[in-house]
Design a protein around this motif. Sequence first.
Motif, PDB file in Angstrom:
ATOM      1  N   ILE A  32       0.931  -1.017  -0.100  1.00 16.05           N
ATOM      2  CA  ILE A  32       0.057  -0.194  -0.168  1.00 16.05           C
ATOM      3  C   ILE A  32       0.822   1.249   0.042  1.00 16.05           C
ATOM      4  CG2 ILE A  32      -1.644   1.381   1.294  1.00 16.05           C
ATOM      5  CD1 ILE A  32      -2.735  -1.290   2.327  1.00 16.05           C
ATOM      6  N   ALA A  33       0.881   2.073  -1.244  1.00 14.41           N
ATOM      7  CA  ALA A  33       1.859   3.073  -1.159  1.00 14.41           C
ATOM      8  C   ALA A  33       1.231   4.394  -0.609  1.00 14.41           C
ATOM      9  CB  ALA A  33       2.211   3.442  -2.716  1.00 14.41           C
ATOM     10  N   SER A  34       0.188   4.311  -0.622  1.00 11.35           N
ATOM     11  CA  SER A  34      -0.630   5.733   0.032  1.00 11.35           C
ATOM     12  C   SER A  34      -1.926   5.318   0.279  1.00 11.35           C
ATOM     13  CB  SER A  34      -0.319   6.672  -1.103  1.00 11.35           C
ATOM     14  OG  SER A  34      -1.241   6.726  -2.157  1.00 11.35           O
ATOM     15  N   ILE A  35      -2.619   6.474   0.883  1.00 16.20           N
ATOM     16  CA  ILE A  35      -4.130   6.159   1.414  1.00 16.20           C
ATOM     17  C   ILE A  35      -4.584   7.846   1.384  1.00 16.20           C
ATOM     18  CG2 ILE A  35      -3.402   6.333   3.848  1.00 16.20           C
ATOM     19  CD1 ILE A  35      -5.746   3.480   2.622  1.00 16.20           C
TER      20      ILE A  35
ATOM     21  N   GLY B 104     -19.111   8.484   2.683  1.00  9.74           N
ATOM     22  CA  GLY B 104     -17.468   8.735   2.651  1.00  9.74           C
ATOM     23  C   GLY B 104     -17.005   7.943   1.715  1.00  9.74           C
ATOM     24  N   ALA B 105     -15.808   8.248   1.363  1.00 14.72           N
ATOM     25  CA  ALA B 105     -14.914   7.466   0.292  1.00 14.72           C
ATOM     26  C   ALA B 105     -13.315   7.400   1.067  1.00 14.72           C
ATOM     27  CB  ALA B 105     -14.995   8.101  -0.959  1.00 14.72           C
ATOM     28  N   GLY B 106     -12.702   6.310   0.608  1.00 10.60           N
ATOM     29  CA  GLY B 106     -11.395   6.227   1.114  1.00 10.60           C
ATOM     30  C   GLY B 106     -10.587   5.533  -0.105  1.00 10.60           C
ATOM     31  N   ALA B 107      -9.534   5.674  -0.313  1.00 15.19           N
ATOM     32  CA  ALA B 107      -8.548   5.129  -1.414  1.00 15.19           C
ATOM     33  C   ALA B 107      -7.361   4.515  -1.102  1.00 15.19           C
ATOM     34  CB  ALA B 107      -8.702   6.225  -2.731  1.00 15.19           C
ATOM     35  N   ALA B 108      -6.614   3.515  -1.671  1.00 19.43           N
ATOM     36  CA  ALA B 108      -5.377   3.358  -1.589  1.00 19.43           C
ATOM     37  C   ALA B 108      -4.896   3.199  -2.821  1.00 19.43           C
ATOM     38  CB  ALA B 108      -5.293   1.853  -0.725  1.00 19.43           C
ATOM     39  N   VAL B 109      -3.546   3.611  -2.878  1.00 18.89           N
ATOM     40  CA  VAL B 109      -2.800   3.023  -4.340  1.00 18.89           C
ATOM     41  C   VAL B 109      -2.059   1.909  -3.857  1.00 18.89           C
ATOM     42  CG1 VAL B 109      -0.888   4.254  -5.762  1.00 18.89           C
ATOM     43  CG2 VAL B 109      -2.646   5.609  -5.082  1.00 18.89           C
ATOM     44  N   LEU B 110      -2.100   0.880  -4.867  1.00 16.07           N
ATOM     45  CA  LEU B 110      -1.107  -0.222  -4.539  1.00 16.07           C
ATOM     46  C   LEU B 110      -0.117  -0.371  -5.656  1.00 16.07           C
ATOM     47  CD1 LEU B 110      -3.647  -2.991  -3.776  1.00 16.07           C
ATOM     48  CD2 LEU B 110      -2.761  -1.427  -2.409  1.00 16.07           C
TER      49      LEU B 110
END
Length: 323
Positions: A6-9, A160-166
């Motif tokens: 997980i590079a970022s959130i 709401g929303a959440g995102a992760a860059v892999l």
Amino acid sequence: MNNVKIASIGAYLPPLVVTNDKISEFVDTNDEWIVQRTGIKERRISEGENTSEISTKAARIALERAGVDPKDLDLIIVATISPDKFIPSVACLVQSNLDADKAACFDISVACSGFVYGLEIARALMNTMNYKNALVIGAEVLSKVMDWSDRSTCILFGDGAGAAVLKQDEKQGIIKSYLRSDGKKGEALTIGATDFDTPFTKEKTVSDRIIKMNGREVLRFAVGAIDDAVKEVLKDTDISIDEIKYVVPHQANYRIIKLAAEKLNLSEDKFYLNLDRVGNTSAASVPIVLNEMYEKGLFNKGDKIILVAFGGGLTYGATLVEW
Ligand code: UT7
């Protein structure tokens, strides 16, 4: 096998705060009952922003933090049970907003367990398709499908929303996942789809396009699910529960977390909670809480955490992650 981290959130919450007192203006409830039974004090409710819009906002933050250009995304997965439309998928709408031209895009319907499932699906595709960068989003505008006259459900959920860059990496960030479902218990938590009324149907069926829930049954299921998933995701690894810095649970109800912590013989302090301020945001809850923890600087490189979720389907699962 390629390692994936997980590079970022990132996360986005609609600005409107709806308190328990506000809800008690239109259903027979009160702040004390809601706080005692759930731990929820307020939630964010969309005033019109749809699931793809809040997804895009969360995604832009995560992409910027990861330093990934949307054009370099190979994959976008959105976990949601409250899409803008059946088609196009929310993932395709996000792709269009971001100009992420080369990404393969689809939504998954795993209710509150969606983000945990999404991480493992992305990791699998990053291996079989050799994808370098993926975006996994959990996003809900559940206020659209809530029965605002039902006090047993409308107090629980938020938007709401959440995102992760892999990213593919030398280091193995996502260590292991454990995913389970129990379709026989599905009727405990439902949202209807379309009516079945064609020139050929023998009997017309009308769908309730609102959330219906047997709260007691879901609560019982959830406590067992957390216990099982946390134990199973550690099984056959060389990592013990004592090495886990945080268990990051799906934010449904404080009582569920308290009972699960007792069952696992873990201190409640190991479980990070923000449900008092956001309520149950279904598939968005795990990335939203991860984002809050990230912004508070709670993660150090090498920390081991478990993400654990449960919900409609019924479904549940856990992901063991090294930050
Ligand atoms: O992502 C997974 C999502 N699902 C969940 O998180 C659900 C898990 N379940 C729960 O959180 C709990 O079951 C609830 C919070 C939904 C309900 O708590 P409970 O302790 O299971 O209450 P209950 O449904 O057994 O209801 C007890 C009483 C009932 O009144 P009577 O029949 O005893 O007179 C309800 O009508 O509480 C009443 N009640 C309320 N009273 C005030 C139900 N909702 C409310 C309310 N305010 N909002």
